[in-house]
Motif scaffolding. Structure first.
Motif, PDB file in Angstrom:
ATOM      1  N   ALA A   1      68.840 -33.409 -30.064  1.00 18.40           N
ATOM      2  CA  ALA A   1      68.966 -34.205 -28.927  1.00 18.40           C
ATOM      3  C   ALA A   1      68.171 -35.117 -28.264  1.00 18.40           C
ATOM      4  O   ALA A   1      68.638 -36.279 -28.019  1.00 18.40           O
ATOM      5  CB  ALA A   1      68.577 -33.068 -27.673  1.00 18.40           C
ATOM      6  N   ARG A   2      66.992 -35.542 -28.882  1.00 13.64           N
ATOM      7  CA  ARG A   2      66.162 -36.625 -28.596  1.00 13.64           C
ATOM      8  C   ARG A   2      66.829 -37.870 -29.760  1.00 13.64           C
ATOM      9  O   ARG A   2      66.866 -38.893 -29.098  1.00 13.64           O
ATOM     10  CB  ARG A   2      64.735 -36.093 -28.977  1.00 13.64           C
ATOM     11  N   ALA A   3      67.079 -37.438 -30.772  1.00 17.41           N
ATOM     12  CA  ALA A   3      67.665 -38.387 -31.618  1.00 17.41           C
ATOM     13  C   ALA A   3      69.159 -39.134 -31.095  1.00 17.41           C
ATOM     14  O   ALA A   3      69.327 -40.208 -31.251  1.00 17.41           O
ATOM     15  CB  ALA A   3      67.876 -37.996 -33.008  1.00 17.41           C
ATOM     16  N   GLU A   4      69.811 -38.178 -30.488  1.00 16.93           N
ATOM     17  CA  GLU A   4      71.197 -38.418 -29.925  1.00 16.93           C
ATOM     18  C   GLU A   4      70.767 -39.477 -28.589  1.00 16.93           C
ATOM     19  O   GLU A   4      71.599 -40.389 -28.678  1.00 16.93           O
ATOM     20  CB  GLU A   4      71.897 -37.314 -29.264  1.00 16.93           C
ATOM     21  N   ARG A   5      69.785 -39.135 -28.034  1.00 13.59           N
ATOM     22  CA  ARG A   5      69.471 -40.271 -26.885  1.00 13.59           C
ATOM     23  C   ARG A   5      68.850 -41.406 -27.159  1.00 13.59           C
ATOM     24  O   ARG A   5      69.018 -42.590 -26.697  1.00 13.59           O
ATOM     25  CB  ARG A   5      68.796 -39.240 -25.868  1.00 13.59           C
ATOM     26  N   GLN A   6      67.697 -41.221 -28.204  1.00 16.51           N
ATOM     27  CA  GLN A   6      66.749 -42.342 -28.600  1.00 16.51           C
ATOM     28  C   GLN A   6      67.112 -43.061 -29.865  1.00 16.51           C
ATOM     29  O   GLN A   6      66.488 -43.921 -30.195  1.00 16.51           O
ATOM     30  CB  GLN A   6      65.525 -41.712 -28.458  1.00 16.51           C
ATOM     31  N   GLY A   7      67.896 -42.313 -30.829  1.00 15.01           N
ATOM     32  CA  GLY A   7      68.077 -42.785 -31.937  1.00 15.01           C
ATOM     33  C   GLY A   7      67.736 -42.402 -33.100  1.00 15.01           C
ATOM     34  O   GLY A   7      68.165 -42.018 -34.041  1.00 15.01           O
ATOM     35  N   ARG A   8      66.295 -41.665 -33.113  1.00 19.03           N
ATOM     36  CA  ARG A   8      65.520 -41.126 -33.921  1.00 19.03           C
ATOM     37  C   ARG A   8      64.514 -40.182 -33.573  1.00 19.03           C
ATOM     38  O   ARG A   8      64.240 -40.370 -32.138  1.00 19.03           O
ATOM     39  CB  ARG A   8      64.637 -42.194 -34.900  1.00 19.03           C
ATOM     40  N   ALA A   9      64.178 -39.016 -34.144  1.00 20.72           N
ATOM     41  CA  ALA A   9      63.074 -38.408 -33.595  1.00 20.72           C
ATOM     42  C   ALA A   9      62.334 -37.580 -34.876  1.00 20.72           C
ATOM     43  O   ALA A   9      62.898 -37.411 -35.877  1.00 20.72           O
ATOM     44  CB  ALA A   9      63.865 -37.194 -33.126  1.00 20.72           C
ATOM     45  N   LEU A  10      61.133 -37.439 -34.616  1.00 17.83           N
ATOM     46  CA  LEU A  10      60.018 -37.012 -35.565  1.00 17.83           C
ATOM     47  C   LEU A  10      59.352 -35.900 -35.061  1.00 17.83           C
ATOM     48  O   LEU A  10      58.833 -35.983 -33.611  1.00 17.83           O
ATOM     49  CB  LEU A  10      59.118 -38.386 -36.041  1.00 17.83           C
ATOM     50  N   ASP A  11      59.143 -34.768 -35.718  1.00 19.05           N
ATOM     51  CA  ASP A  11      58.722 -33.499 -35.129  1.00 19.05           C
ATOM     52  C   ASP A  11      56.955 -33.842 -34.739  1.00 19.05           C
ATOM     53  O   ASP A  11      56.794 -32.983 -34.143  1.00 19.05           O
ATOM     54  CB  ASP A  11      59.012 -32.434 -36.183  1.00 19.05           C
ATOM     55  N   THR A  12      56.193 -34.653 -35.200  1.00 13.76           N
ATOM     56  CA  THR A  12      55.142 -34.820 -34.909  1.00 13.76           C
ATOM     57  C   THR A  12      55.384 -35.369 -33.312  1.00 13.76           C
ATOM     58  O   THR A  12      53.794 -35.095 -32.750  1.00 13.76           O
ATOM     59  CB  THR A  12      54.282 -35.998 -35.370  1.00 13.76           C
ATOM     60  N   GLU A  13      56.176 -35.414 -32.597  1.00 17.67           N
ATOM     61  CA  GLU A  13      56.050 -35.560 -31.114  1.00 17.67           C
ATOM     62  C   GLU A  13      55.798 -34.380 -30.579  1.00 17.67           C
ATOM     63  O   GLU A  13      55.754 -34.458 -29.265  1.00 17.67           O
ATOM     64  CB  GLU A  13      57.536 -36.597 -30.831  1.00 17.67           C
ATOM     65  N   PHE A  14      55.807 -33.342 -31.328  1.00 13.78           N
ATOM     66  CA  PHE A  14      55.720 -31.905 -30.880  1.00 13.78           C
ATOM     67  C   PHE A  14      54.518 -31.532 -31.027  1.00 13.78           C
ATOM     68  O   PHE A  14      53.934 -31.537 -32.090  1.00 13.78           O
ATOM     69  CB  PHE A  14      56.913 -30.927 -31.138  1.00 13.78           C
ATOM     70  N   PRO A  15      53.663 -30.826 -29.867  1.00 15.06           N
ATOM     71  CA  PRO A  15      52.478 -30.332 -30.503  1.00 15.06           C
ATOM     72  C   PRO A  15      52.765 -29.020 -31.175  1.00 15.06           C
ATOM     73  O   PRO A  15      53.645 -28.160 -31.036  1.00 15.06           O
ATOM     74  CB  PRO A  15      51.817 -29.608 -28.823  1.00 15.06           C
ATOM     75  N   LEU A  16      51.441 -28.946 -32.204  1.00 13.55           N
ATOM     76  CA  LEU A  16      51.815 -27.762 -32.984  1.00 13.55           C
ATOM     77  C   LEU A  16      50.899 -26.589 -32.481  1.00 13.55           C
ATOM     78  O   LEU A  16      50.159 -25.885 -33.191  1.00 13.55           O
ATOM     79  CB  LEU A  16      51.062 -28.066 -34.321  1.00 13.55           C
ATOM     80  N   ASP A  17      51.275 -26.257 -31.232  1.00 12.09           N
ATOM     81  CA  ASP A  17      50.744 -25.132 -30.595  1.00 12.09           C
ATOM     82  C   ASP A  17      51.250 -23.845 -31.183  1.00 12.09           C
ATOM     83  O   ASP A  17      50.519 -22.642 -31.026  1.00 12.09           O
ATOM     84  CB  ASP A  17      50.925 -25.049 -29.031  1.00 12.09           C
ATOM     85  N   ASP A  18      52.581 -23.888 -31.621  1.00  5.35           N
ATOM     86  CA  ASP A  18      53.086 -22.669 -32.503  1.00  5.35           C
ATOM     87  C   ASP A  18      53.354 -23.105 -33.868  1.00  5.35           C
ATOM     88  O   ASP A  18      54.689 -22.875 -34.253  1.00  5.35           O
ATOM     89  CB  ASP A  18      54.443 -22.446 -31.579  1.00  5.35           C
ATOM     90  N   LYS A  19      52.181 -23.511 -34.381  1.00  8.99           N
ATOM     91  CA  LYS A  19      52.433 -23.957 -35.783  1.00  8.99           C
ATOM     92  C   LYS A  19      53.243 -23.150 -36.842  1.00  8.99           C
ATOM     93  O   LYS A  19      54.275 -23.308 -37.440  1.00  8.99           O
ATOM     94  CB  LYS A  19      51.191 -24.498 -36.449  1.00  8.99           C
ATOM     95  N   PHE A  20      52.859 -21.812 -36.941  1.00  4.85           N
ATOM     96  CA  PHE A  20      53.489 -20.851 -37.619  1.00  4.85           C
ATOM     97  C   PHE A  20      54.473 -20.114 -36.872  1.00  4.85           C
ATOM     98  O   PHE A  20      54.302 -18.910 -36.488  1.00  4.85           O
ATOM     99  CB  PHE A  20      52.302 -19.936 -38.118  1.00  4.85           C
ATOM    100  N   ASN A  21      55.567 -20.671 -36.385  1.00 10.87           N
ATOM    101  CA  ASN A  21      56.613 -20.078 -35.374  1.00 10.87           C
ATOM    102  C   ASN A  21      57.242 -19.009 -36.155  1.00 10.87           C
ATOM    103  O   ASN A  21      57.861 -18.263 -35.502  1.00 10.87           O
ATOM    104  CB  ASN A  21      57.570 -21.267 -35.052  1.00 10.87           C
ATOM    105  N   PHE A  22      57.187 -19.015 -37.525  1.00  9.64           N
ATOM    106  CA  PHE A  22      58.046 -17.839 -38.122  1.00  9.64           C
ATOM    107  C   PHE A  22      57.201 -16.456 -37.837  1.00  9.64           C
ATOM    108  O   PHE A  22      57.842 -15.529 -38.258  1.00  9.64           O
ATOM    109  CB  PHE A  22      57.871 -17.902 -39.578  1.00  9.64           C
ATOM    110  N   LEU A  23      55.971 -16.527 -37.141  1.00 10.36           N
ATOM    111  CA  LEU A  23      55.255 -15.138 -36.583  1.00 10.36           C
ATOM    112  C   LEU A  23      56.272 -14.714 -35.502  1.00 10.36           C
ATOM    113  O   LEU A  23      55.915 -13.398 -35.352  1.00 10.36           O
ATOM    114  CB  LEU A  23      54.038 -15.582 -36.123  1.00 10.36           C
ATOM    115  N   ALA A  24      56.856 -15.361 -34.942  1.00 12.19           N
ATOM    116  CA  ALA A  24      57.603 -15.041 -33.563  1.00 12.19           C
ATOM    117  C   ALA A  24      58.590 -14.282 -33.891  1.00 12.19           C
ATOM    118  O   ALA A  24      59.466 -14.296 -34.920  1.00 12.19           O
ATOM    119  CB  ALA A  24      57.938 -16.061 -32.654  1.00 12.19           C
ATOM    120  N   PRO A  25      58.826 -13.074 -32.997  1.00 11.89           N
ATOM    121  CA  PRO A  25      60.375 -12.218 -33.356  1.00 11.89           C
ATOM    122  C   PRO A  25      61.430 -13.259 -33.234  1.00 11.89           C
ATOM    123  O   PRO A  25      61.494 -13.851 -32.260  1.00 11.89           O
ATOM    124  CB  PRO A  25      60.126 -11.262 -32.085  1.00 11.89           C
ATOM    125  N   PRO A  26      62.436 -13.162 -34.034  1.00  6.90           N
ATOM    126  CA  PRO A  26      63.786 -13.785 -34.249  1.00  6.90           C
ATOM    127  C   PRO A  26      64.391 -13.179 -32.980  1.00  6.90           C
ATOM    128  O   PRO A  26      64.454 -12.013 -32.498  1.00  6.90           O
ATOM    129  CB  PRO A  26      64.130 -13.564 -35.340  1.00  6.90           C
TER     130      PRO A  26
END
Length: 470
Positions: free
Chosen positions: A121-146
């Motif tokens: 969605a950000r790339a659609e609005r701004q042209g490009r998006a890099l995941d470093t723009e998000f905080p890694l507060d849930d770095k290992f998101n695979f721990l979360a229940p799907p």
């Protein structure tokens, strides 16, 4: 209702990347994306990259050049194509990708796949998006229940991640820097995933992780469980008839895992246990923290628990400073162990790893010659292992129709493909097959008229070469 958007993912490298590709598909399904096998038809193309081998990055840029042409052609017809780079190259070189490849719209590392919808969605609005723009507060998101819809069957066999990251810091390896430190999922969440897959027709589960036998997820008793205990628990889930795990590290082989191979018929007697070299001097330079004799003793422990067990491994030839004597030690180890298969590579320096700064580089011609000799030995062992199956009855889990009309293909306990003439109703079943012949690496046979016992079927494929004293 809008038409579904098409998604194509090209994955490089390890089983974890295959699993990660499935996670991305599941993450994007609620956004209206469906998979396509043809990149030229896709509205979103994701390159799911691997950073292990030399020139991995250059292969990505070469592929991006081809995709740029496809993207330009699509634009001329009024169609928008989004290009994303994911995986370990994205994690390690995100800013460089943005700088070098204007065709890329999204860069996302393996710890941020859950942010894909926001990044698109950000790339659609701004042209490009890099995941470093998000905080890694849930770095290992695979721990979360799907989400309930996020675990979907993709056939008879499925991967389930139980562990991610690596604390070993082998001097040649980038994984600790791209995947982070070792983290394990809670047992309850793994069990939920496996039950859901079993309910959807999956019969074989392969537990995966960068160092899968370093698993130490919290159990329902509040204590960390080792991999062996987890395997015992998963073997009780109705519908699951086969269990596997990959990739293991020799330093993390503990008693409960050995016991699982002794006690669990569902646990396949085939272990991928990378050793990398047979030379103690090179193993020390690699920071493997085990010796060749340590490795031999581990193999002996497995074989004492399960006499028909077979092994595969990984080898690096031409590591900095490797002498003729060091390489001879590797050949001696391979000859002594006897493998059902193995992966072997020439050493390639990875930027940022300690080995990349080592000065005693082995000449390319020498590496080429050593690799050819090693692969010839490994291929001879694999061929002998496969030929020993001819005339025997082996257990096969049937997975899908084969390329040849009327054939169904499955895999033995040792991951050998086996083809029979049969109807599709046998898919998902484990049936005895009398092996008649071998075509390259595939077994050809016919359904047996009567089932042998599990022990008879499994021991039938044990090769005489698969003994420590061979």
């Amino acid at each position: 209702m809008s038409a579904p958007r098409k998604l194509h993912i090209k994955s490089y490298g390890c089983q974890m990347n295959v699993y990660d590709a499935q996670r991305m598909v599941d993450t994007l399904a609620p956004e209206g994306f469906v998979e396509t096998a043809n990149a030229d038809d896709a509205d979103l193309v994701i390159l799911n990259t691997c950073h292990i081998r030399e020139k991995a990055s250059e292969k990505v840029y070469s592929e991006l050049g081809r995709l740029r042409e496809a993207k330009d052609l699509a634009a001329q017809s009024g169609r928008t194509v989004t290009i994303a780079v994911a995986g370990c190259v994205a994690q390690a070189e995100g800013q460089e990708i943005i700088r070098r490849a204007p065709v890329v719209d999204v860069v996302v590392g393996p710890q941020s796949y859950h942010h894909l919808p926001q990044l698109l969605a950000r790339a659609e609005r701004q042209g490009r998006a890099l995941d470093t723009e998000f905080p890694l507060d849930d770095k290992f998101n695979f721990l979360a229940p799907p989400k309930p819809a996020a675990i979907r069957a993709r056939g008879v066999s499925s991967f389930v991640t139980v562990q991610e990251g690596c604390d070993k810091f082998c001097t040649f390896c980038v994984v600790p820097y791209t995947r982070g430190t070792e983290v394990s999922r809670p047992v309850a969440r793994i069990v939920d995933d496996v039950k859901r897959l079993a309910d959807n027709g999956v019969r074989e589960i392969t537990l995966i992780g960068q160092n899968v036998n370093a698993f130490h997820g919290d159990g329902p008793d509040g204590k960390p469980w080792p991999l062996g205990k987890l395997l015992h628990h998963l073997a009780e889930i109705p519908g699951i008839v086969r269990l596997r795990y990959s990739t293991s590290h020799p330093r993390d082989v503990e008693d409960s895992l050995i016991d699982a191979h002794r006690d669990l018929p569902a646990l396949m007697p085939f272990v991928h246990l990378p050793v990398q070299s047979g030379s103690d001097r090179i193993l020390a330079a690699m920071n493997r923290k085990h010796t060749a004799d340590d490795y031999r003793r581990i193999i002996d422990r497995f074989r004492a628990a399960c006499e028909d067990i077979a092994f595969s491994s990984d080898f690096i030839v031409g590591f900095p400073g490797e002498s003729d004597q060091d390489f001879a030690a590797t050949l001696a180890l391979v000859a002594q162990i006897g493998y059902a298969g193995a992966y072997s590579f020439k050493y390639s320096p990875r930027p940022g790893t300690p080995a990349a700064d080592m000065q005693e580089m082995v000449a390319t011609a020498v590496m080429d010659e050593r690799l050819a000799r090693l692969q010839e030995l490994i291929d001879s062992q694999q061929s002998a292992f496969n030929k020993a199956t001819i005339g025997k009855t082996v257990d096969v889990l049937f997975e899908r129709p084969a390329r040849n009309p009327g054939q169904i293909v499955g895999r033995t306990a040792y991951l050998q493909p086996a083809h029979v003439m049969a109807g599709p109703d046998i898919i998902g079943q484990v049936l005895p097959v009398k092996i008649d012949s071998l075509e390259r690496y595939s077994l050809l046979g016919a359904l047996a008229t009567s089932a042998a016992s599990s022990a008879e079927i499994r021991s039938a494929t044990a090769s005489p070469a698969m003994t420590t004293g061979a």
